[in-house]
Design a protein around this motif. Sequence first.
Motif, mmCIF file in Angstrom:
data_model
loop_
_atom_site.group_PDB
_atom_site.id
_atom_site.type_symbol
_atom_site.label_atom_id
_atom_site.label_comp_id
_atom_site.label_asym_id
_atom_site.label_seq_id
_atom_site.Cartn_x
_atom_site.Cartn_y
_atom_site.Cartn_z
ATOM 1 N N UNK A 1 0.845 -1.194 0.000
ATOM 2 C CA UNK A 1 0.000 0.000 0.000
ATOM 3 C C UNK A 1 0.879 1.243 0.000
ATOM 4 N N UNK A 2 0.323 2.299 -0.548
ATOM 5 C CA UNK A 2 1.013 3.592 -0.590
ATOM 6 C C UNK A 2 0.038 4.701 -0.218
ATOM 7 N N UNK A 3 0.525 5.634 0.586
ATOM 8 C CA UNK A 3 -0.242 6.838 0.896
ATOM 9 C C UNK A 3 0.102 7.884 -0.166
ATOM 10 N N UNK A 4 -0.884 8.270 -0.948
ATOM 11 C CA UNK A 4 -0.722 9.349 -1.924
ATOM 12 C C UNK A 4 -1.131 10.649 -1.239
ATOM 13 N N UNK A 5 -0.214 11.604 -1.151
ATOM 14 C CA UNK A 5 -0.465 12.806 -0.366
ATOM 15 C C UNK A 5 -0.027 14.063 -1.102
ATOM 16 N N UNK A 6 -0.772 15.152 -0.869
ATOM 17 C CA UNK A 6 -0.391 16.459 -1.414
ATOM 18 C C UNK A 6 0.506 17.221 -0.448
ATOM 19 N N UNK A 7 0.695 16.691 0.755
ATOM 20 C CA UNK A 7 1.506 17.374 1.771
ATOM 21 C C UNK A 7 2.442 16.354 2.420
ATOM 22 N N UNK A 8 3.519 15.962 1.686
ATOM 23 C CA UNK A 8 4.378 14.892 2.203
ATOM 24 C C UNK A 8 5.002 15.187 3.559
ATOM 25 N N UNK A 9 5.353 16.428 3.818
ATOM 26 C CA UNK A 9 6.005 16.741 5.092
ATOM 27 C C UNK A 9 5.077 16.429 6.265
ATOM 28 N N UNK A 10 3.808 16.827 6.156
ATOM 29 C CA UNK A 10 2.866 16.560 7.247
ATOM 30 C C UNK A 10 2.563 15.073 7.357
ATOM 31 N N UNK A 11 2.387 14.413 6.222
ATOM 32 C CA UNK A 11 2.097 12.975 6.251
ATOM 33 C C UNK A 11 3.261 12.198 6.849
ATOM 34 N N UNK A 12 4.497 12.534 6.440
ATOM 35 C CA UNK A 12 5.670 11.822 6.956
ATOM 36 C C UNK A 12 5.804 11.992 8.466
ATOM 37 N N UNK A 13 5.645 13.217 8.942
ATOM 38 C CA UNK A 13 5.768 13.471 10.377
ATOM 39 C C UNK A 13 4.678 12.734 11.147
ATOM 40 N N UNK A 14 3.478 12.737 10.607
ATOM 41 C CA UNK A 14 2.348 12.067 11.259
ATOM 42 C C UNK A 14 2.575 10.567 11.356
ATOM 43 N N UNK A 15 2.918 9.936 10.250
ATOM 44 C CA UNK A 15 3.102 8.481 10.255
ATOM 45 C C UNK A 15 4.206 8.070 11.217
ATOM 46 N N UNK A 16 5.299 8.834 11.220
ATOM 47 C CA UNK A 16 6.411 8.504 12.102
ATOM 48 C C UNK A 16 6.102 8.707 13.575
ATOM 49 N N UNK A 17 5.150 9.599 13.873
ATOM 50 C CA UNK A 17 4.788 9.856 15.269
ATOM 51 C C UNK A 17 3.754 8.860 15.783
ATOM 52 N N UNK A 18 2.850 8.416 14.898
ATOM 53 C CA UNK A 18 1.768 7.528 15.332
ATOM 54 C C UNK A 18 2.222 6.076 15.391
ATOM 55 N N UNK A 19 3.073 5.675 14.449
ATOM 56 C CA UNK A 19 3.529 4.281 14.382
ATOM 57 C C UNK A 19 5.058 4.232 14.477
ATOM 58 N N UNK B 1 5.106 0.077 4.031
ATOM 59 C CA UNK B 1 4.243 1.123 3.496
ATOM 60 C C UNK B 1 5.059 2.102 2.666
ATOM 61 N N UNK B 2 4.462 2.563 1.579
ATOM 62 C CA UNK B 2 5.084 3.606 0.777
ATOM 63 C C UNK B 2 4.334 4.918 0.915
ATOM 64 N N UNK B 3 5.001 6.014 0.574
ATOM 65 C CA UNK B 3 4.372 7.339 0.556
ATOM 66 C C UNK B 3 4.791 8.060 -0.722
ATOM 67 N N UNK B 4 3.816 8.476 -1.516
ATOM 68 C CA UNK B 4 4.067 9.149 -2.787
ATOM 69 C C UNK B 4 3.481 10.557 -2.766
ATOM 70 N N UNK B 5 4.287 11.535 -3.182
ATOM 71 C CA UNK B 5 3.756 12.898 -3.320
ATOM 72 C C UNK B 5 2.887 12.979 -4.563
ATOM 73 N N UNK B 6 1.693 13.524 -4.419
ATOM 74 C CA UNK B 6 0.783 13.712 -5.550
ATOM 75 C C UNK B 6 1.201 14.962 -6.316
ATOM 76 N N UNK B 7 1.420 14.800 -7.614
ATOM 77 C CA UNK B 7 1.831 15.918 -8.444
ATOM 78 C C UNK B 7 0.679 16.474 -9.259
ATOM 79 N N UNK B 8 1.036 17.280 -10.259
ATOM 80 C CA UNK B 8 0.026 17.941 -11.081
ATOM 81 C C UNK B 8 -0.766 16.964 -11.945
#
Length: 264
Positions: free
Chosen positions: A140-158, A183-190
């Motif tokens: 699974x991958x989290x597709x996010x428009x705000x990678x900095x917030x998503x990365x900090x959140x995932x690392x703090x919760x798990x 888990x993967x995390x991908x920045x959503x682009x244009x």
Amino acid sequence: MAAQPEGTPCWADAMFSDVEGAKSFYGAVLGWTFGEASSEYGNYTQAYANGKAVAAVVPPMPGQEGQSAWCLYFASPDAAATATKIRDNGGEVLMEPMRVGDFGTMALARDPAGAAFGVWQAGVHEGFEARNVPGAYCWAEVFTRDPARTDAFLGAVFPYRAKQVEDDAVDFRIFDLGADAVLGRMRMGDEFPPEIPSYVNVYFTVEDCDAAVKTATERGAVLRFGPMSSPFGRFAALSDPQGAAFSVIDVTTTEGELPKLREV
């Protein structure tokens, strides 16, 4: 099978207004068979690959009708404690931890960038009975428009360790538990229309990616990306006939070198 380590993707389900249509579609594309609907739990119906529980489908509860979507659940030894961490780190708890008979305790949440996910504290239902085999969950991958917030959140919760892919063309991060990438995390682009929110994309294993795509599109799915070969397998992204996004991957057909990673 023991309960999964905290932060492990452990289960996936989806609400469909047309459950029979979903069963027919995923039965054809992924080879799933289905158990009896549990009327006690809102007609929750488990899906099986070769007799192993791999996912579930359920009709929406009154007032929850809308866009179908797959929900990925992360293992937690204490759903209430995880809910607190979600709130404390900028996430939103959409459904407070709720015990589901003796199966376990579930919660639903959203990360600070808007991606929805579940939390599962296992009881007798410990999660996927199979992985990485045809019809079963793979990745699974989290597709996010705000990678900095998503990365900090995932690392703090798990309790994840993070590695960044060293590639100027893509902003992709991998989260590890111990020695395992989970888990993967991908920045959503244009390339993503602005109306598409951040989301979690679930991959299911198939024997032949191109054949699965052909079956899926013939049955009303929309091909979003691929098929494409990669070092991890040949994969494609789809939306099912009811709009739920998912991907299929043949992990036996690989091409190219693994990406270089650096710890962050």
